[in-house]
Scaffold this active site. Structure first.
Site, PDB file in Angstrom:
ATOM      1  N   LYS A  11      -0.630  -3.986  -6.190  1.00  0.00           N
ATOM      2  CA  LYS A  11      -1.758  -4.305  -5.305  1.00  0.00           C
ATOM      3  C   LYS A  11      -2.114  -5.788  -5.446  1.00  0.00           C
ATOM      4  CE  LYS A  11      -3.775   0.255  -4.825  1.00  0.00           C
ATOM      5  NZ  LYS A  11      -3.212   1.170  -5.826  1.00  0.00           N
TER       6      LYS A  11
ATOM      7  N   GLU B  80       0.943  10.267  -2.674  1.00  0.00           N
ATOM      8  CA  GLU B  80      -0.307  10.382  -3.438  1.00  0.00           C
ATOM      9  C   GLU B  80      -1.486  10.622  -2.507  1.00  0.00           C
ATOM     10  OE1 GLU B  80      -2.653   7.479  -3.465  1.00  0.00           O
ATOM     11  OE2 GLU B  80      -1.371   5.715  -3.625  1.00  0.00           O
TER      12      GLU B  80
END
Length: 306
Positions: free
Chosen positions: A161, A27
């Site tokens: 995350k 990404e």
């Protein structure tokens, strides 16, 4: 489905697809929104090199001038790392950004979509988005989770995350039928930390096992991705309780400043880096390299099976 006017595949990646060689998607949000310059471009180049060294082809994905780019040139990587006019694209943004010819970094969700359009089944990132803390009040849930439920790409990351609610993120993935697999771990890693106190449903020991699970899932016609949680190497892992306190402080700061939505994650990562005096950024870089190594091995094994 007509994707030709919108999709531009770099020659190296195109040849690898033609010759059925292993490819790993990457990404671009980590480049434009996740790390400061010049670390962002250095890390992007090093991750690509790590994948090449292990016998796979890297395909960094981004949107430049309204084109979905699968594989970036050195100049394009530099552009993504330095330009101030880079949007952040998830599923909902793609039609607008492409139609208007904008530039955008791709989130986990958008990268999965573009990887699947290009025929790439393995994708490496740092950490996925998920259910934010206090989501029962804010309804802030990343589109990454829905993408994992519907798009046939395996995602390798160091866990959700650390700024997220890990337990709720795991529950959400399980509800939508996404296999959550720990690579050589029984615990869901927490991005900066190896530990979280949350068990993973399945543990695997080898890339070959992961490739076999991928093939079996898609052979059965079970739509959606696979989430592979790969813990940060021990020597770079931050203390779970300490980093959790730091995150809470950063979240409080974001609330005071009324920072929400797409701006929240980049703000929190930057604030955490400031509060940890750069330790969180070091950890972030090392976990991405670690994921790239595993991703290349999985891509090679899946290539043999398919």
């Amino acid at each position: 489905m007509n994707t030709t006017p919108y999709l531009e595949i770099k020659e190296e990646v195109y040849q690898a697809l033609k010759e059925n060689r292993p490819i790993v998607a990457l990404e671009s949000t980590i480049i434009s929104h996740g790390m400061p310059y010049p670390q962002n471009v250095e890390v992007a180049k090093n991750v690509e090199e790590t994948i090449r060294e292990r016998g796979a082809v890297p395909a960094t994905i981004a949107i430049i001038d309204g084109k979905m780019k699968v594989g970036l040139s050195k100049e394009e990587l530099e552009f993504m790392a330095t330009s101030k006019n880079i949007l952040k694209a998830s599923r909902m943004d793609l039609p607008v950004i492409l139609a208007k010819g904008f530039n955008a970094a791709t989130t986990v969700a958008a990268t999965m979509i573009i990887a699947e359009l290009a025929g790439i089944k393995v994708f490496v990132t740092g950490g996925i988005g998920g259910v934010h803390r206090n989501a029962q009040e804010t309804f802030d849930i990343s589109a990454d989770l829905q993408e994992l439920a519907k798009t046939n790409v395996a995602v390798i990351s160091a866990g959700p995350k650390a700024i997220l609610d890990l337990q709720l993120t795991k529950e959400y993935l399980e509800t939508f039928g996404v296999p959550v697999i720990g690579y050589q771990t029984d615990e869901l890693p927490c991005f900066f930390s190896r530990e979280s106190g949350i068990n993973v449903p399945y543990r695997v020991e080898t890339p070959k096992e992961i490739a076999s699970i991928m093939k079996t899932k898609w052979d059965l016609g079970l739509q959606g991705g696979i989430f592979i949680a790969n813990p940060i190497p021990k020597e770079y892992s931050l203390d779970f309780e300490e980093i959790d306190k730091t995150i809470e402080n950063a979240i409080e700061e974001a609330k005071k400043r009324k920072i929400k939505g797409k701006e929240l994650t980049p703000f929190l990562l930057s604030k955490i880096n400031e509060l940890t005096k750069g330790e969180s950024l070091k950890a972030n870089i090392e976990l991405v390299y670690n994921n790239a190594q595993l991703g290349a091995e999985i891509a090679k094994e899946f290539n043999i099976l398919s």
